[in-house]
Design a protein around this motif. Structure first.
Motif, PDB file in Angstrom:
ATOM      1  N   GLN A  52       3.648  -4.025   1.806  1.00 45.86           N
ATOM      2  CA  GLN A  52       3.429  -3.842   0.380  1.00 45.86           C
ATOM      3  C   GLN A  52       2.231  -4.673  -0.035  1.00 45.86           C
ATOM      4  OE1 GLN A  52       6.698  -4.891  -2.104  1.00 45.86           O
ATOM      5  NE2 GLN A  52       5.678  -4.248  -3.959  1.00 45.86           N
ATOM      6  N   LEU A  53       1.222  -3.990  -0.560  1.00 44.85           N
ATOM      7  CA  LEU A  53       0.004  -4.676  -0.941  1.00 44.85           C
ATOM      8  C   LEU A  53      -0.082  -4.933  -2.445  1.00 44.85           C
ATOM      9  CD1 LEU A  53      -2.536  -2.734   1.276  1.00 44.85           C
ATOM     10  CD2 LEU A  53      -1.512  -4.948   1.708  1.00 44.85           C
ATOM     11  N   PHE A  54       0.783  -4.322  -3.211  1.00 45.33           N
ATOM     12  CA  PHE A  54       0.720  -4.461  -4.653  1.00 45.33           C
ATOM     13  C   PHE A  54       2.030  -5.026  -5.177  1.00 45.33           C
ATOM     14  CE2 PHE A  54      -2.008  -0.962  -3.421  1.00 45.33           C
ATOM     15  CZ  PHE A  54      -3.211  -1.387  -3.949  1.00 45.33           C
ATOM     16  N   ALA A  55       1.935  -5.841  -6.192  1.00 44.52           N
ATOM     17  CA  ALA A  55       3.125  -6.413  -6.817  1.00 44.52           C
ATOM     18  C   ALA A  55       3.437  -5.612  -8.076  1.00 44.52           C
ATOM     19  CB  ALA A  55       2.874  -7.874  -7.170  1.00 44.52           C
ATOM     20  N   ALA A  56       4.639  -5.749  -8.544  1.00 43.37           N
ATOM     21  CA  ALA A  56       5.037  -5.060  -9.775  1.00 43.37           C
ATOM     22  C   ALA A  56       4.188  -5.568 -10.932  1.00 43.37           C
ATOM     23  CB  ALA A  56       6.513  -5.313 -10.052  1.00 43.37           C
ATOM     24  N   SER A  57       3.877  -4.689 -11.845  1.00 44.64           N
ATOM     25  CA  SER A  57       3.018  -5.090 -12.957  1.00 44.64           C
ATOM     26  C   SER A  57       3.789  -5.999 -13.903  1.00 44.64           C
ATOM     27  CB  SER A  57       2.508  -3.865 -13.699  1.00 44.64           C
ATOM     28  OG  SER A  57       3.600  -3.167 -14.248  1.00 44.64           O
ATOM     29  N   VAL A  58       3.116  -6.992 -14.399  1.00 42.36           N
ATOM     30  CA  VAL A  58       3.695  -7.939 -15.332  1.00 42.36           C
ATOM     31  C   VAL A  58       3.280  -7.500 -16.730  1.00 42.36           C
ATOM     32  CG1 VAL A  58       3.778 -10.353 -16.044  1.00 42.36           C
ATOM     33  CG2 VAL A  58       3.571  -9.768 -13.631  1.00 42.36           C
TER      34      VAL A  58
END
Length: 112
Positions: A68-74
């Motif tokens: 997983q290269l992207f984190a959940a949007s804040v």
């Protein structure tokens, strides 16, 4: 047995053994009017090799772990003022001495 190193190896094998392939292994050897001369055998082997390569590639892709290269949007941010560190005020006193010549003490007007 065909070398399975690459399509070029298969083609080289076909060129070297063309007479044997045309006489024994060709699917169209009973129909000389088609002038196949073993090209059907070569096409069949190249297709098998391509399918095998595609299968190995797809298995390799399916077995590759996913990172997983992207984190959940804040959606909210909290900005805090930085803590101000106050140090006690330093008082520096500098004593300024004025120069007075010693002769000024000796030279006085006479009294009286």
């Amino acid at each position: 047995m065909l070398p399975t190193l690459s399509p070029w190896g298969t083609i080289a094998y076909f060129k070297i053994n063309r007479d044997y392939i045309a006489r024994v292994l060709c699917e169209n050897r009973q129909r000389p009017e088609l002038k196949c001369n073993g090209k059907c055998y070569l096409a069949k082997k190249l297709k098998e090799q391509e399918d095998k390569t595609d299968k190995e590639t797809s298995e390799r892709v399916h077995n590759t772990p996913v990172i997983q290269l992207f984190a959940a949007s804040v959606t909210s941010y909290i900005f805090c003022a930085p803590a101000i560190i106050r140090s006690p005020r330093q008082n520096f006193f500098y004593l300024l001495h004025f120069y007075s010549a010693p002769a000024a003490k000796l030279l006085r007007p006479p009294k009286g």
